[in-house]
Write a protein that holds these residues in place. Structure first.
Motif, PDB file in Angstrom:
ATOM      1  N   LEU A   1       1.253  -1.278   0.021  1.00  0.00           N
ATOM      2  CA  LEU A   1      -0.292   0.341  -0.093  1.00  0.00           C
ATOM      3  C   LEU A   1       0.811   0.735   0.142  1.00  0.00           C
ATOM      4  O   LEU A   1       0.169   2.445   0.484  1.00  0.00           O
ATOM      5  CB  LEU A   1      -1.205  -0.330   1.285  1.00  0.00           C
ATOM      6  CG  LEU A   1      -1.587  -1.145   1.349  1.00  0.00           C
ATOM      7  CD1 LEU A   1      -2.516  -1.197   2.681  1.00  0.00           C
ATOM      8  CD2 LEU A   1      -2.660  -1.404   0.367  1.00  0.00           C
ATOM      9  N   ARG A   2       2.012   1.490  -0.109  1.00  0.00           N
ATOM     10  CA  ARG A   2       2.861   2.511  -0.899  1.00  0.00           C
ATOM     11  C   ARG A   2       2.639   3.681  -1.455  1.00  0.00           C
ATOM     12  O   ARG A   2       1.645   3.409  -2.502  1.00  0.00           O
ATOM     13  CB  ARG A   2       4.232   2.269  -1.471  1.00  0.00           C
ATOM     14  CG  ARG A   2       5.510   1.054  -0.287  1.00  0.00           C
ATOM     15  CD  ARG A   2       6.383   0.763  -1.090  1.00  0.00           C
ATOM     16  NE  ARG A   2       5.676  -0.274  -2.427  1.00  0.00           N
ATOM     17  CZ  ARG A   2       6.415  -0.610  -3.199  1.00  0.00           C
ATOM     18  NH1 ARG A   2       7.347   0.278  -3.802  1.00  0.00           N
ATOM     19  NH2 ARG A   2       5.603  -0.852  -4.607  1.00  0.00           N
ATOM     20  N   TYR A   3       2.765   4.981  -1.165  1.00  0.00           N
ATOM     21  CA  TYR A   3       1.764   6.027  -1.873  1.00  0.00           C
ATOM     22  C   TYR A   3       0.209   5.806  -1.207  1.00  0.00           C
ATOM     23  O   TYR A   3      -0.153   6.820  -2.542  1.00  0.00           O
ATOM     24  CB  TYR A   3       2.487   5.916  -3.120  1.00  0.00           C
ATOM     25  CG  TYR A   3       3.890   5.907  -3.180  1.00  0.00           C
ATOM     26  CD1 TYR A   3       4.306   7.497  -2.551  1.00  0.00           C
ATOM     27  CD2 TYR A   3       5.365   4.779  -3.323  1.00  0.00           C
ATOM     28  CE1 TYR A   3       6.265   7.295  -2.633  1.00  0.00           C
ATOM     29  CE2 TYR A   3       6.948   5.090  -3.009  1.00  0.00           C
ATOM     30  CZ  TYR A   3       6.924   6.499  -2.402  1.00  0.00           C
ATOM     31  OH  TYR A   3       8.315   6.633  -2.590  1.00  0.00           O
ATOM     32  N   LEU A   4      -0.106   4.877  -0.754  1.00  0.00           N
ATOM     33  CA  LEU A   4      -1.847   5.224  -0.468  1.00  0.00           C
ATOM     34  C   LEU A   4      -2.107   6.215  -0.424  1.00  0.00           C
ATOM     35  O   LEU A   4      -1.198   6.635   0.257  1.00  0.00           O
ATOM     36  CB  LEU A   4      -2.192   3.743   0.139  1.00  0.00           C
ATOM     37  CG  LEU A   4      -3.321   4.034   0.317  1.00  0.00           C
ATOM     38  CD1 LEU A   4      -4.465   3.255  -1.043  1.00  0.00           C
ATOM     39  CD2 LEU A   4      -3.922   3.430   1.835  1.00  0.00           C
ATOM     40  N   ARG A   5      -3.472   7.444  -0.581  1.00  0.00           N
ATOM     41  CA  ARG A   5      -3.569   8.506  -0.663  1.00  0.00           C
ATOM     42  C   ARG A   5      -5.125   7.990  -0.355  1.00  0.00           C
ATOM     43  O   ARG A   5      -5.886   7.663  -1.227  1.00  0.00           O
ATOM     44  CB  ARG A   5      -3.601   9.196  -1.527  1.00  0.00           C
ATOM     45  CG  ARG A   5      -2.482   9.177  -2.190  1.00  0.00           C
ATOM     46  CD  ARG A   5      -2.551  10.135  -3.725  1.00  0.00           C
ATOM     47  NE  ARG A   5      -3.038   9.413  -4.862  1.00  0.00           N
ATOM     48  CZ  ARG A   5      -2.794   9.084  -5.400  1.00  0.00           C
ATOM     49  NH1 ARG A   5      -1.950   8.401  -5.042  1.00  0.00           N
ATOM     50  NH2 ARG A   5      -3.134   8.459  -6.677  1.00  0.00           N
ATOM     51  N   VAL A   6      -5.596   8.539   1.406  1.00  0.00           N
ATOM     52  CA  VAL A   6      -6.893   7.975   1.742  1.00  0.00           C
ATOM     53  C   VAL A   6      -7.675   9.624   2.271  1.00  0.00           C
ATOM     54  O   VAL A   6      -6.317  10.650   2.988  1.00  0.00           O
ATOM     55  CB  VAL A   6      -6.534   6.941   2.066  1.00  0.00           C
ATOM     56  CG1 VAL A   6      -8.054   7.183   3.563  1.00  0.00           C
ATOM     57  CG2 VAL A   6      -5.624   5.845   1.954  1.00  0.00           C
ATOM     58  N   SER A   7      -8.449   9.884   2.202  1.00  0.00           N
ATOM     59  CA  SER A   7      -9.249  10.923   2.448  1.00  0.00           C
ATOM     60  C   SER A   7     -10.817  10.441   2.691  1.00  0.00           C
ATOM     61  O   SER A   7     -11.236   9.855   2.243  1.00  0.00           O
ATOM     62  CB  SER A   7      -9.157  12.058   1.322  1.00  0.00           C
ATOM     63  OG  SER A   7      -9.783  11.926   0.276  1.00  0.00           O
TER      64      SER A   7
END
Length: 162
Positions: A73-79
């Motif tokens: 899950l490297r560089y995963l972007r969650v908001s």
């Protein structure tokens, strides 16, 4: 803040199709398939173990009782999302970024969170036992009952978090 419209529940077959298209996208170097994204959806009890979801975007999503054990899950972007009872044991979350996201009772044991960022998140009852958080940033987060036993916090930065 999550939108007032409830996320659409994705069944196991829909999740598998998203993952199949993502794998095709990665192996074809972007010529076929489509990079996975989880936007305005809910996923319940899915096994994501060992899957490459690096650089994926997650927004206004709810994941309940899912397992990302050993996932990339490297560089995963969650908001503006919510993770309830999710297990990230041994996952690679290097440089992942999380914004306005809740993690209720989630497990990050032995996960690699080097240089990850948590901003305005709720990490209530989350376990980071033996996790690597070197250079991580935790800013404006609720850490009530969070566990950091034997975690590597070298150069980690905690600001306005308690």
């Amino acid at each position: 803040q999550m939108t007032t419209q409830p996320p659409r529940l994705l069944g196991p077959n829909s999740v598998r199709e998203i993952l199949r298209a993502d794998a095709e996208f990665r192996t074809s170097l972007g010529r076929r398939g489509r990079m996975a994204e989880f936007v305005d959806v809910a996923v319940d009890g899915f096994e994501f173990g060992g899957i490459d979801l690096s650089e994926v975007t997650v927004s206004n999503a709810v994941f309940t009782a899912c397992r990302f054990i050993g996932a990339d899950l490297r560089y995963l972007r969650v908001s503006t999302s919510l993770f309830k009872g999710v297990n990230f044991t041994g996952a690679s979350l290097v440089k992942a970024s999380w914004f306005e996201t809740g993690f209720l009772g989630c497990v990050f044991s032995e996960a690699d969170l080097a240089k990850a960022e948590f901003r305005e998140c709720s990490l209530r009852q989350a376990s980071f036992a033996r996790a690597v958080l070197t250079g991580a940033v935790v800013s404006g987060c609720d850490l009530t009952d969070a566990v950091f036993d034997h975690a590597d916090l070298e150069s980690a930065y905690f600001k306005n978090s308690c």
